[in-house]
Scaffold this motif. Structure first.
Motif, PDB file in Angstrom:
ATOM      1  N   LEU A 126      38.761 145.510  -4.596  1.00 14.46           N
ATOM      2  CA  LEU A 126      40.094 144.901  -4.502  1.00 14.46           C
ATOM      3  C   LEU A 126      41.171 145.839  -5.062  1.00 14.46           C
ATOM      4  N   ILE A 127      40.842 146.523  -6.146  1.00 14.25           N
ATOM      5  CA  ILE A 127      41.808 147.473  -6.710  1.00 14.25           C
ATOM      6  C   ILE A 127      42.021 148.643  -5.742  1.00 14.25           C
ATOM      7  N   SER A 128      40.944 149.079  -5.110  1.00 22.39           N
ATOM      8  CA  SER A 128      41.074 150.167  -4.131  1.00 22.39           C
ATOM      9  C   SER A 128      41.978 149.751  -2.976  1.00 22.39           C
ATOM     10  N   ASN A 129      41.822 148.516  -2.523  1.00 25.19           N
ATOM     11  CA  ASN A 129      42.688 148.036  -1.443  1.00 25.19           C
ATOM     12  C   ASN A 129      44.150 148.004  -1.888  1.00 25.19           C
ATOM     13  N   GLN A 170      63.675 151.570   0.471  1.00 24.69           N
ATOM     14  CA  GLN A 170      63.938 152.034  -0.890  1.00 24.69           C
ATOM     15  C   GLN A 170      62.826 151.521  -1.801  1.00 24.69           C
ATOM     16  N   VAL A 171      62.201 152.443  -2.506  1.00 26.15           N
ATOM     17  CA  VAL A 171      61.130 152.004  -3.393  1.00 26.15           C
ATOM     18  C   VAL A 171      61.306 152.628  -4.763  1.00 26.15           C
ATOM     19  N   ASP A 172      61.170 151.788  -5.767  1.00 24.83           N
ATOM     20  CA  ASP A 172      61.167 152.316  -7.125  1.00 24.83           C
ATOM     21  C   ASP A 172      59.717 152.672  -7.461  1.00 24.83           C
ATOM     22  N   ARG A 173      59.421 153.959  -7.359  1.00 24.67           N
ATOM     23  CA  ARG A 173      58.029 154.391  -7.524  1.00 24.67           C
ATOM     24  C   ARG A 173      57.439 153.995  -8.873  1.00 24.67           C
ATOM     25  N   ASP A 174      58.274 154.000  -9.877  1.00 28.27           N
ATOM     26  CA  ASP A 174      57.764 153.684 -11.212  1.00 28.27           C
ATOM     27  C   ASP A 174      57.321 152.236 -11.349  1.00 28.27           C
ATOM     28  N   ALA A 175      57.805 151.405 -10.404  1.00 32.14           N
ATOM     29  CA  ALA A 175      57.453 149.986 -10.500  1.00 32.14           C
ATOM     30  C   ALA A 175      56.152 149.666  -9.766  1.00 32.14           C
ATOM     31  N   LEU A 176      55.627 150.633  -9.022  1.00 26.44           N
ATOM     32  CA  LEU A 176      54.403 150.364  -8.260  1.00 26.44           C
ATOM     33  C   LEU A 176      53.233 150.143  -9.216  1.00 26.44           C
ATOM     34  N   ALA A 177      52.571 149.008  -9.036  1.00 26.64           N
ATOM     35  CA  ALA A 177      51.486 148.705  -9.976  1.00 26.64           C
ATOM     36  C   ALA A 177      50.527 147.669  -9.408  1.00 26.64           C
ATOM     37  N   ILE A 178      49.389 147.596 -10.047  1.00 21.97           N
ATOM     38  CA  ILE A 178      48.381 146.600  -9.700  1.00 21.97           C
ATOM     39  C   ILE A 178      48.202 145.723 -10.936  1.00 21.97           C
ATOM     40  N   VAL A 228      37.356 147.929 -14.963  1.00 24.46           N
ATOM     41  CA  VAL A 228      38.429 148.873 -14.599  1.00 24.46           C
ATOM     42  C   VAL A 228      38.101 150.260 -15.135  1.00 24.46           C
ATOM     43  N   ARG A 229      37.664 150.293 -16.390  1.00 23.63           N
ATOM     44  CA  ARG A 229      37.383 151.588 -16.999  1.00 23.63           C
ATOM     45  C   ARG A 229      36.237 152.288 -16.269  1.00 23.63           C
ATOM     46  N   ARG A 230      35.237 151.530 -15.880  1.00 22.49           N
ATOM     47  CA  ARG A 230      34.084 152.166 -15.255  1.00 22.49           C
ATOM     48  C   ARG A 230      34.337 152.594 -13.826  1.00 22.49           C
ATOM     49  N   TYR A 231      34.998 151.750 -13.062  1.00 22.66           N
ATOM     50  CA  TYR A 231      35.094 152.048 -11.629  1.00 22.66           C
ATOM     51  C   TYR A 231      36.462 152.549 -11.180  1.00 22.66           C
ATOM     52  N   SER A 232      37.480 152.120 -11.853  1.00 26.75           N
ATOM     53  CA  SER A 232      38.817 152.381 -11.327  1.00 26.75           C
ATOM     54  C   SER A 232      39.706 153.115 -12.321  1.00 26.75           C
ATOM     55  N   ASN A 233      39.093 153.781 -13.271  1.00 28.76           N
ATOM     56  CA  ASN A 233      39.862 154.425 -14.332  1.00 28.76           C
ATOM     57  C   ASN A 233      40.848 155.464 -13.797  1.00 28.76           C
ATOM     58  N   TYR A 234      40.507 156.075 -12.679  1.00 29.04           N
ATOM     59  CA  TYR A 234      41.327 157.182 -12.194  1.00 29.04           C
ATOM     60  C   TYR A 234      42.119 156.844 -10.942  1.00 29.04           C
ATOM     61  N   VAL A 235      42.194 155.543 -10.613  1.00 28.18           N
ATOM     62  CA  VAL A 235      43.077 155.109  -9.537  1.00 28.18           C
ATOM     63  C   VAL A 235      44.483 155.535  -9.935  1.00 28.18           C
ATOM     64  N   ARG A 236      45.242 156.039  -8.963  1.00 23.61           N
ATOM     65  CA  ARG A 236      46.479 156.714  -9.347  1.00 23.61           C
ATOM     66  C   ARG A 236      47.662 155.813  -9.692  1.00 23.61           C
ATOM     67  N   TYR A 237      47.491 154.484  -9.547  1.00 22.78           N
ATOM     68  CA  TYR A 237      48.548 153.554  -9.960  1.00 22.78           C
ATOM     69  C   TYR A 237      48.104 152.798 -11.199  1.00 22.78           C
ATOM     70  N   TYR A 266      32.533 160.669  -7.636  1.00 21.90           N
ATOM     71  CA  TYR A 266      33.745 159.950  -7.275  1.00 21.90           C
ATOM     72  C   TYR A 266      34.151 160.337  -5.863  1.00 21.90           C
ATOM     73  N   SER A 267      34.800 159.401  -5.203  1.00 24.15           N
ATOM     74  CA  SER A 267      35.391 159.732  -3.922  1.00 24.15           C
ATOM     75  C   SER A 267      36.814 159.194  -3.963  1.00 24.15           C
ATOM     76  N   SER A 268      37.782 160.049  -3.751  1.00 22.19           N
ATOM     77  CA  SER A 268      39.192 159.654  -3.831  1.00 22.19           C
ATOM     78  C   SER A 268      39.492 158.874  -5.105  1.00 22.19           C
ATOM     79  N   ASN A 269      39.097 159.394  -6.216  1.00 21.18           N
ATOM     80  CA  ASN A 269      39.383 158.836  -7.545  1.00 21.18           C
ATOM     81  C   ASN A 269      38.616 157.574  -7.899  1.00 21.18           C
ATOM     82  N   VAL A 270      37.796 157.073  -6.996  1.00 22.36           N
ATOM     83  CA  VAL A 270      37.079 155.834  -7.280  1.00 22.36           C
ATOM     84  C   VAL A 270      35.609 156.167  -7.516  1.00 22.36           C
ATOM     85  N   MET A 271      35.029 155.543  -8.541  1.00 22.19           N
ATOM     86  CA  MET A 271      33.653 155.879  -8.835  1.00 22.19           C
ATOM     87  C   MET A 271      32.674 155.278  -7.832  1.00 22.19           C
ATOM     88  N   ILE A 272      31.798 156.130  -7.342  1.00 26.13           N
ATOM     89  CA  ILE A 272      30.787 155.706  -6.385  1.00 26.13           C
ATOM     90  C   ILE A 272      29.452 155.533  -7.096  1.00 26.13           C
TER      91      ILE A 272
END
Ligand code: ADP
Ligand code: MG
Length: 657
Positions: free
Chosen positions: A30-33, A52-60, A201-210, A318-324
């Motif tokens: 779900l976080i990857s999506n 117009q997008v405020d990039r700093d506001a992008l978050a999950i 989150v720490r195990r699988y999605s720690n390096y998701v870029r948002y 990892y593939s694209s920052n997500v742990m496999i």
């Protein structure tokens, strides 16, 4: 042509219950999506001036409600229209993200890192939930829509309720999971907690870029009142704070020139749970058909469980920052099982569950490169930081030797370069190359002595004698050593190889020889001549001694070059006495091993030899037997080998006194 009709219900059931082995990956999916949805929105912002997008506001954002048993994952990404909800979430194996990626392929990598590809990840939510509600408002749409399903009978798509993403700028998606009740074999309660979600989150999605954020409960000290009494006890209050749970920066993607060693150290100690800094850090990147980033570490201390059967080797994949995979064993050979690290590749072909890989040729290619890199790093350490290398070798050298042994010596050319042995002559550890470089003119063997104590080996008469004659001897104290030599047979001196010491020398094979081998011949011509003279006419003595010792020895012989020792026990054939001893310690270890033929060697220059001759001449067979037995037993003791009957030995010695 007719179209295949899918039994959606069955397919969905299959999807939910058979694809994944691990329920907890639902959050990763779900976080990857959500990350993909944010990527798509950023992409729109760059390519469409109206957006117009405020990039700093992008978050999950994550939230959970223990009482309602819900988990919510929401993003302020691109969102979905009612149509898209229907198509993307209503069609199994339809991936809107994959379509998007293909349509914008040239941008993948720079400002995009689309993760989705199979169109099934979303359904993993049903492994833990029995109802999922998705509320989504597409960018620029007038209203939000809702998709809902129990994952069994079907789904509905319709207008969202008031209050659900009803603001004009409220684009994005909110997914609410109604968790199944916990059962004996399935604990869903753990996901309804701060630490449970934090851990996933720490195990699988720690390096998701948002940023992946969550409101967390914290505690703080209340300010001290002005009129606080003398014995004021500080008071605490709890409060809520939005915390970013993931660290976001995949340090392995950076060039090593951009990263400070202390940051690598920090990453290493926190990721791999070691409190000591790594001995070496290796970072490399591959580009082309198979591109990947790798960051490897050689630990400076041995993990306590390295030699236990629970120890798991492997690199994180990892593939694209997500742990496999947390420990991908295929990326490391057993003998480098101590290496920690991460490999990240957008190109590896994942199977549909994204838990493992589809084809291994890519992995093998990466593994080969990893192995080469580790090898050359170790060679560098060996040549340029010997002290650190000796420490490394003390920790992990045994595994390298087993690596050679268990591959029947096939990898000895490479791994052999990494070995160190104690040199009797130099009084320090040397490599094979260094040993060979220090060989005496005409020497064509690498001599070694094997036993359990370096100190005692150094005092063995044969070792001292060899050194006195100018031959160095490697003192081998690990069980595996001699067995490994047997597999290697010889050390190949290769002028082309990575061993700098061999440069410019002629290529040849130098065999290993145990100094306790009965055929060892290190004496000078002079010494040999004297021994021959001494042995002349002593055939009867030798035969009588042999008879007195019976089965214990195959032969009694006069030899040259025992130095100050009266006698020695040597062995004939491929198995040494030390190997026999080691094998006997393992249950079943000596099965099928040929028996060792023992040779009692006598030093004709030693006064004891005169006593043997005197006993023989006097016809005193009892005394001859006594002397012979004591000589034999003491020689074994000197060599660190067990004697048959210590009580008998003690009795014999006493009676001689
Ligand atoms: P995949 O991610 O492999 O494409 P999923 O089953 O995870 O497959 O998702 C299916 C599709 O649903 C995605 O491709 C995407 O188009 C859409 N989707 C899922 N979650 C979201 C989201 N949070 N925001 C926008 N679109 C989404
Ligand atoms: Mg997905």
């Amino acid at each position: 042509m007719r179209q295949f009709k899918t039994e959606s219900k069955k397919l969905l059931d299959l999807m939910i219950n058979s694809i994944y082995t691990n329920k907890e990956i639902f959050l990763r999916e779900l976080i990857s999506n959500a990350s993909d949805a944010l990527d798509k929105l950023s992409f729109e912002a760059v390519n469409n001036p109206d957006v117009q997008v405020d990039r700093d506001a992008l978050a999950i954002d994550l939230a959970f409600d223990k009482d309602a048993r819900t988990i919510t994952v929401s993003d302020n990404g691109i969102g979905m229209t009612a149509d898209e909800l229907d198509k993307n979430l209503g069609t199994i194996a339809h991936s809107g993200s994959q379509e998007f990626k293909q349509a914008n392929a040239e941008h993948q990598g720079d400002d995009m890192d689309i993760i989705g590809q199979f169109g099934v990840g979303f359904y993993s939510a049903f492994m833990v939930a029995d109802r999922v509600r998705v509320v989504s408002r597409a960018l620029g749409a007038d209203a939000a829509n809702a998709w809902e399903s129990d994952g069994v009978t079907g789904y509905t798509v319709g207008a969202a309720e008031p209050g659900e993403r009803d603001g004009a700028d409220d684009h994005g998606t909110t997914i609410t999971l109604h968790l199944r009740p916990s059962t004996d074999d399935e604990d869903t309660d753990k996901f309804l907690s701060e630490w449970g979600l934090r851990d996933l989150v720490r195990r699988y999605s720690n390096y998701v870029r948002y940023p992946v954020r969550m409101m967390v409960e914290k505690s703080r000290q209340k300010p001290k009142p002005e009129d606080a009494p003398e014995d004021y006890e500080p008071e605490y209050e709890s409060y809520q704070e939005l915390e970013t749970l993931n660290s976001m920066t995949p340090i392995w993607k950076k060039r090593s020139s951009e990263v400070e060693q202390k940051d690598y150290d920090e990453f290493y100690t926190s990721t791999f749970h070691d409190w000591e800094k790594p001995a070496r850090t290796i970072s490399f990147h591959a580009e082309g058909a198979l591109s990947y980033d790798a960051l490897l570490f050689i630990p400076s201390q041995q993990p306590w469980d390295l030699y236990s059967k629970d120890y798991e080797k492997g690199l994180a994949l990892y593939s694209s920052n997500v742990m496999i995979q947390e420990k991908c064993a295929d990326l490391l050979p057993d003998y480098y099982n101590f290496v920690h690290g991460i490999v990240d590749s957008p190109d590896v072909t994942l199977n549909i569950s994204r838990e493992t890989l589809q084809q291994n040729s890519q992995l093998r290619a990466i593994a080969r490169r990893v192995e080469k890199k580790v090898h050359s790093e170790l060679c560098d350490m060996r040549d340029n930081d010997r002290e650190a290398y000796e420490k490394f070798f003390k920790n992990f050298g045994r595994g390298l030797k087993f690596g050679i042994y268990s591959a029947y010596g096939s990898n000895a050319a490479d791994l052999g370069q990494l070995l160190l042995f104690w040199s009797a002559r130099e009084g320090k550890q040397v490599t094979f190359a260094e040993y060979v470089a220090g060989m005496k003119e005409g020497q064509d063997r690498i001599y070694y002595a094997a036993g359990d104590s370096q100190d005692r080996l150094g005092k063995m008469p044969v070792v001292k004698n060899a050194v006195d004659h100018g031959f160095d001897v490697l003192l081998c104290t690990e069980d595996v050593d001699e067995f490994m030599f047997q597999m290697m047979r010889s050390w190949h001196v290769d002028s082309q190889a990575g061993d700098s010491e061999h440069k410019g020398t002629e290529a040849r094979d130098v065999e290993f020889q145990n100094v306790s081998d009965a055929n060892l011949d290190l004496a000078t011509e002079d010494e040999k001549k004297r021994a021959e003279e001494a042995a002349e006419g002593k055939d009867a003595l030798l035969a009588d001694l042999k008879e007195a010792l019976g089965e214990k020895v195959g032969e009694v012989k006069v030899v040259a070059g025992l130095g100050e020792a009266p006698a020695a026990v040597a062995s004939e054939g491929p198995i040494s006495l030390e190997m026999e001893r080691v094998a006997a310690q393992n249950p079943g270890g000596s099965e099928g091993m040929p028996e060792v033929r023992r040779v009692l060697q006598l030093n004709p220059g030693h006064p004891v030899f005169g006593k043997l001759v005197a006993a023989e001449d006097a016809g005193d067979k009892d005394r001859l037997k006594l002397l012979g037995q004591v000589l034999y037993d003491q020689a074994l003791l000197v060599e660190g080998l067990p004697i048959d009957d210590p009580v008998e030995f003690a009795k014999n010695v006493t009676s001689l006194m």
